[in-house]
Design a protein around this motif. Structure first.
Motif, PDB file in Angstrom:
ATOM      1  N   TYR A 181     -16.438  26.371 -12.000  1.00  0.00           N
ATOM      2  CA  TYR A 181     -16.702  26.513 -10.531  1.00  0.00           C
ATOM      3  C   TYR A 181     -17.126  25.167 -10.094  1.00  0.00           C
ATOM      4  CZ  TYR A 181     -18.551  27.516  -5.856  1.00  0.00           C
ATOM      5  OH  TYR A 181     -18.652  27.597  -4.603  1.00  0.00           O
ATOM      6  N   PHE A 182     -18.231  24.437 -10.653  1.00  0.00           N
ATOM      7  CA  PHE A 182     -18.693  23.194 -10.310  1.00  0.00           C
ATOM      8  C   PHE A 182     -17.768  22.170 -10.253  1.00  0.00           C
ATOM      9  CE2 PHE A 182     -20.657  18.951 -10.977  1.00  0.00           C
ATOM     10  CZ  PHE A 182     -21.580  19.085  -9.773  1.00  0.00           C
ATOM     11  N   SER A 183     -16.850  22.107 -11.396  1.00  0.00           N
ATOM     12  CA  SER A 183     -15.700  21.098 -11.606  1.00  0.00           C
ATOM     13  C   SER A 183     -14.611  21.331 -10.485  1.00  0.00           C
ATOM     14  CB  SER A 183     -15.268  21.124 -12.921  1.00  0.00           C
ATOM     15  OG  SER A 183     -14.638  22.247 -12.916  1.00  0.00           O
ATOM     16  N   LYS A 184     -14.571  22.359  -9.898  1.00  0.00           N
ATOM     17  CA  LYS A 184     -13.318  22.519  -8.767  1.00  0.00           C
ATOM     18  C   LYS A 184     -13.848  22.544  -7.604  1.00  0.00           C
ATOM     19  CE  LYS A 184     -10.386  25.026 -12.272  1.00  0.00           C
ATOM     20  NZ  LYS A 184      -9.464  24.069 -12.313  1.00  0.00           N
ATOM     21  N   MET A 185     -15.234  22.305  -7.265  1.00  0.00           N
ATOM     22  CA  MET A 185     -15.620  22.382  -6.154  1.00  0.00           C
ATOM     23  C   MET A 185     -15.134  21.362  -5.208  1.00  0.00           C
ATOM     24  SD  MET A 185     -19.765  22.859  -5.119  1.00  0.00           S
ATOM     25  CE  MET A 185     -20.015  21.409  -6.013  1.00  0.00           C
ATOM     26  N   ALA A 186     -14.838  21.656  -4.003  1.00  0.00           N
ATOM     27  CA  ALA A 186     -14.119  20.608  -2.977  1.00  0.00           C
ATOM     28  C   ALA A 186     -15.201  19.627  -2.869  1.00  0.00           C
ATOM     29  CB  ALA A 186     -13.684  21.238  -1.838  1.00  0.00           C
ATOM     30  N   MET A 187     -14.866  18.142  -2.716  1.00  0.00           N
ATOM     31  CA  MET A 187     -15.940  17.303  -2.165  1.00  0.00           C
ATOM     32  C   MET A 187     -15.807  17.075  -0.583  1.00  0.00           C
ATOM     33  SD  MET A 187     -17.340  16.018  -4.998  1.00  0.00           S
ATOM     34  CE  MET A 187     -17.316  17.840  -5.505  1.00  0.00           C
ATOM     35  N   PHE A 188     -14.676  17.326  -0.114  1.00  0.00           N
ATOM     36  CA  PHE A 188     -14.656  17.031   1.290  1.00  0.00           C
ATOM     37  C   PHE A 188     -14.958  18.346   2.039  1.00  0.00           C
ATOM     38  CE2 PHE A 188     -12.546  16.728   5.347  1.00  0.00           C
ATOM     39  CZ  PHE A 188     -12.741  15.304   5.688  1.00  0.00           C
ATOM     40  N   PRO A 189     -15.800  18.149   3.093  1.00  0.00           N
ATOM     41  CA  PRO A 189     -16.442  16.892   3.835  1.00  0.00           C
ATOM     42  C   PRO A 189     -17.739  16.556   3.432  1.00  0.00           C
ATOM     43  CG  PRO A 189     -16.521  18.657   5.436  1.00  0.00           C
ATOM     44  CD  PRO A 189     -15.912  19.142   3.944  1.00  0.00           C
ATOM     45  N   VAL A 190     -18.436  17.742   2.814  1.00  0.00           N
ATOM     46  CA  VAL A 190     -19.790  17.612   2.711  1.00  0.00           C
ATOM     47  C   VAL A 190     -20.301  16.272   1.858  1.00  0.00           C
ATOM     48  CG1 VAL A 190     -22.044  18.730   1.965  1.00  0.00           C
ATOM     49  CG2 VAL A 190     -20.234  20.028   3.266  1.00  0.00           C
ATOM     50  N   PHE A 191     -19.640  16.416   0.394  1.00  0.00           N
ATOM     51  CA  PHE A 191     -20.102  15.487  -0.574  1.00  0.00           C
ATOM     52  C   PHE A 191     -19.706  14.231  -0.268  1.00  0.00           C
ATOM     53  CE2 PHE A 191     -20.965  19.323  -2.902  1.00  0.00           C
ATOM     54  CZ  PHE A 191     -21.999  19.221  -3.544  1.00  0.00           C
ATOM     55  N   ASP A 192     -18.546  13.961   0.233  1.00  0.00           N
ATOM     56  CA  ASP A 192     -17.686  12.702   0.670  1.00  0.00           C
ATOM     57  C   ASP A 192     -18.520  11.992   1.820  1.00  0.00           C
ATOM     58  OD1 ASP A 192     -15.690  12.219  -0.994  1.00  0.00           O
ATOM     59  OD2 ASP A 192     -14.469  13.748   0.312  1.00  0.00           O
ATOM     60  N   LEU A 193     -19.098  12.978   2.667  1.00  0.00           N
ATOM     61  CA  LEU A 193     -20.079  12.488   3.689  1.00  0.00           C
ATOM     62  C   LEU A 193     -21.282  11.925   3.265  1.00  0.00           C
ATOM     63  CD1 LEU A 193     -20.829  12.083   6.805  1.00  0.00           C
ATOM     64  CD2 LEU A 193     -21.778  14.595   6.661  1.00  0.00           C
ATOM     65  N   ALA A 194     -21.941  12.288   2.258  1.00  0.00           N
ATOM     66  CA  ALA A 194     -23.057  12.008   1.603  1.00  0.00           C
ATOM     67  C   ALA A 194     -22.703  10.509   1.093  1.00  0.00           C
ATOM     68  CB  ALA A 194     -23.773  12.923   0.516  1.00  0.00           C
ATOM     69  N   TYR A 195     -21.666  10.415   0.405  1.00  0.00           N
ATOM     70  CA  TYR A 195     -20.935   9.169  -0.436  1.00  0.00           C
ATOM     71  C   TYR A 195     -20.827   8.100   0.662  1.00  0.00           C
ATOM     72  CZ  TYR A 195     -18.315   6.137  -3.544  1.00  0.00           C
ATOM     73  OH  TYR A 195     -17.943   5.155  -4.123  1.00  0.00           O
ATOM     74  N   TYR A 196     -20.526   8.368   1.912  1.00  0.00           N
ATOM     75  CA  TYR A 196     -20.223   7.279   2.985  1.00  0.00           C
ATOM     76  C   TYR A 196     -21.497   6.896   3.515  1.00  0.00           C
ATOM     77  CZ  TYR A 196     -15.469   9.117   2.594  1.00  0.00           C
ATOM     78  OH  TYR A 196     -14.234   9.390   2.050  1.00  0.00           O
ATOM     79  N   ILE A 197     -22.192   7.935   3.601  1.00  0.00           N
ATOM     80  CA  ILE A 197     -23.613   7.374   4.229  1.00  0.00           C
ATOM     81  C   ILE A 197     -24.302   6.619   3.312  1.00  0.00           C
ATOM     82  CG2 ILE A 197     -25.810   8.380   4.794  1.00  0.00           C
ATOM     83  CD1 ILE A 197     -24.611  10.938   5.824  1.00  0.00           C
ATOM     84  N   VAL A 198     -24.518   6.948   2.067  1.00  0.00           N
ATOM     85  CA  VAL A 198     -25.292   6.043   1.049  1.00  0.00           C
ATOM     86  C   VAL A 198     -24.494   4.695   0.949  1.00  0.00           C
ATOM     87  CG1 VAL A 198     -26.315   5.927  -1.461  1.00  0.00           C
ATOM     88  CG2 VAL A 198     -26.325   8.150  -0.223  1.00  0.00           C
ATOM     89  N   SER A 199     -23.327   4.643   0.733  1.00  0.00           N
ATOM     90  CA  SER A 199     -22.448   3.524   0.584  1.00  0.00           C
ATOM     91  C   SER A 199     -22.954   2.408   1.774  1.00  0.00           C
ATOM     92  CB  SER A 199     -20.895   3.822   0.388  1.00  0.00           C
ATOM     93  OG  SER A 199     -20.830   4.654  -0.748  1.00  0.00           O
ATOM     94  N   ILE A 200     -22.728   3.172   3.119  1.00  0.00           N
ATOM     95  CA  ILE A 200     -22.806   2.013   4.147  1.00  0.00           C
ATOM     96  C   ILE A 200     -24.343   1.836   4.354  1.00  0.00           C
ATOM     97  CG2 ILE A 200     -22.437   2.097   6.617  1.00  0.00           C
ATOM     98  CD1 ILE A 200     -20.024   3.821   6.249  1.00  0.00           C
ATOM     99  N   LEU A 201     -25.207   2.616   4.039  1.00  0.00           N
ATOM    100  CA  LEU A 201     -26.628   2.321   3.813  1.00  0.00           C
ATOM    101  C   LEU A 201     -26.803   1.091   3.171  1.00  0.00           C
ATOM    102  CD1 LEU A 201     -28.934   5.321   3.683  1.00  0.00           C
ATOM    103  CD2 LEU A 201     -28.625   3.670   5.515  1.00  0.00           C
TER     104      LEU A 201
END
Length: 295
Positions: free
Chosen positions: A15-35
Motif C-alpha cells: 500500500y505504501f509503495s502505491k500511495m499517491a505522491m501528489f499533492p501532499v508529498f510533492d508539496l512538502a518536497y517543493y517547500i523543503v527544496s525552495i527553502l
C-alpha cells in the motif's frame, strides 16, 4: 511469523509503495527544496532584482532531477513541464516563501516540528523517484546495470548535481561546491539506493520492490529527521566509507568525511561547516545580518 502475519507487513509495504505522491508529498518536497534555495547567499536579493531568474532557480530545485534524467535518456529536457498542476503548485510555494507578507509562510514552514515532518515527507518522494528512475532505465536498457544506477542516482540527487548551473542563473560561480567533489548525505544515499534498486530490478536482491521502497524510505526519513533536528553534518555511512576507502584506495582512516567538508576555513568559534548546516543556518544567518544592515 504469527506476528508478521497479524501485522500484514507485506500488505502495508504494498500500500505504501502505491500511495499517491501528489499533492501532499510533492508539496512538502517543493517547500523543503525552495527553502534550501532561500538559504543560499544572495537568493533573496535576486528574487527582488530579477523574479524570473529566481523562479527559474526554484524550478531547477524542484524539477532538476527530472530534467537531468530526461537529457541522459534522450528525452526532451522540458518534457516534465507539461505537468501544469506540478508547475503551478511549485510556483505558488516559491511565491509564498519569497514574497509572503511579513514572511509568515516562511516562518511557519521553518518552525522545527513542522520542518521535520516536511523533511521526512521529502525523503518519501526521493525514494520513489530513485525507484522510478531505475525502473524507467530498466525498460530502455534491459541489461544496462550501470545506466540503471546512474539514472536512479540522478533522479534522487539531480538537484544537487545541477547546483553549479543553478548558481550561474543567480550570477554566482562556486566550482568548489561541486557535488561530485563534496558529496552530501542525500547524494551518497541516492547512489547507494540506486544500486539497491538496480539489484532488485535485476532480481539479484531477494526482496520485493514495495518492501525495499518501504525500508529505504524509513532509513532516509529517519536519518534526515535526526540530522535536521540535531543540526548535524555527520553521515551514517562515514565509518564504513572510511574503512572501505582505506582498504581499497589507501586513504587515511577518518579522512573521507573531512574531505567532504568545505575547503574554505570556518570561523574559529563556529561548528564545522557542512552542506546541511551551511544551507540551513550559516547562509540564513548571513542573509539576516545583511537585511538588518540594510534597514
Amino acid at each position: 511469523m504469527d506476528v508478521l502475519a497479524i501485522l500484514n507487513l507485506g500488505e502495508i509495504a504494498q500500500y505504501f509503495s502505491k500511495m499517491a505522491m501528489f499533492p501532499v508529498f510533492d508539496l512538502a518536497y517543493y517547500i523543503v527544496s525552495i527553502l534550501y534555495l532561500k538559504y543560499e547567499p544572495g537568493s533573496v536579493e535576486v528574487s527582488r532584482r530579477s523574479p524570473v531568474a529566481s523562479w527559474l532557480c526554484a524550478m531547477l530545485y524542484c524539477f532538476g532531477s527530472y530534467i537531468l534524467a530526461d537529457i541522459m535518456l534522450g528525452d526532451s529536457p522540458i518534457d516534465y513541464f507539461h505537468n501544469n498542476s506540478h508547475i503551478l503548485l511549485a510556483t505558488a510555494v516559491w511565491y509564498l516563501i519569497f514574497f509572503c507578507p511579513l514572511n509568515l509562510f516562511y516562518k511557519c514552514v521553518t518552525f522545527l516540528p513542522i520542518k521535520l515532518v516536511l523533511v521526512a515527507m521529502k525523503e518519501v518522494v526521493r525514494t520513489r523517484k530513485i525507484a522510478a528512475g531505475v525502473h524507467h532505465a530498466h525498460h530502455a536498457y534491459h541489461h544496462g546495470w550501470f545506466i540503471m544506477v546512474i539514472t536512479g542516482y540522478v533522479k534522487g540527487a539531480g538537484v544537487a548535481l545541477m547546483s553549479n548551473f543553478e548558481q550561474l542563473l543567480r550570477g554566482v560561480w562556486r566550482p568548489e561546491t561541486n557535488e561530485i567533489l563534496n558529496m552530501s548525505f542525500p547524494t551518497k544515499a541516492s547512489l547507494y539506493g540506486a544500486i539497491l534498486f538496480t539489484l532488485q530490478e535485476s532480481h539479484w536482491l531477494p526482496a520485493s520492490k514495495s518492501t525495499l521502497i518501504c525500508l529505504f524510505t524509513l532509513f532516509m526519513a529517519t536519518s534526515k529527521v535526526i540530522m535536521t533536528a540535531r543540526h548535524s553534518h555527520g553521515s551514517p555511512f562515514a565509518l564504513i566509507e572510511s574503512w572501505v576507502c582505506h582498504l581499497l584506495f589507501g586513504s587515511p582512516l577518518g579522512s573521507s568525511e573531512d574531505s567532504h567538508d568545505h575547503h574554505h576555513p570556518a570561523p574559529v568559534a563556529a561548528a564545522p561547516a557542512s552542506p546541511t548546516k551551511t544551507k540551513e543556518e550559516l547562509n540564513e544567518g548571513t542573509r539576516k545580518r545583511k537585511s538588518k544592515k540594510a534597514e
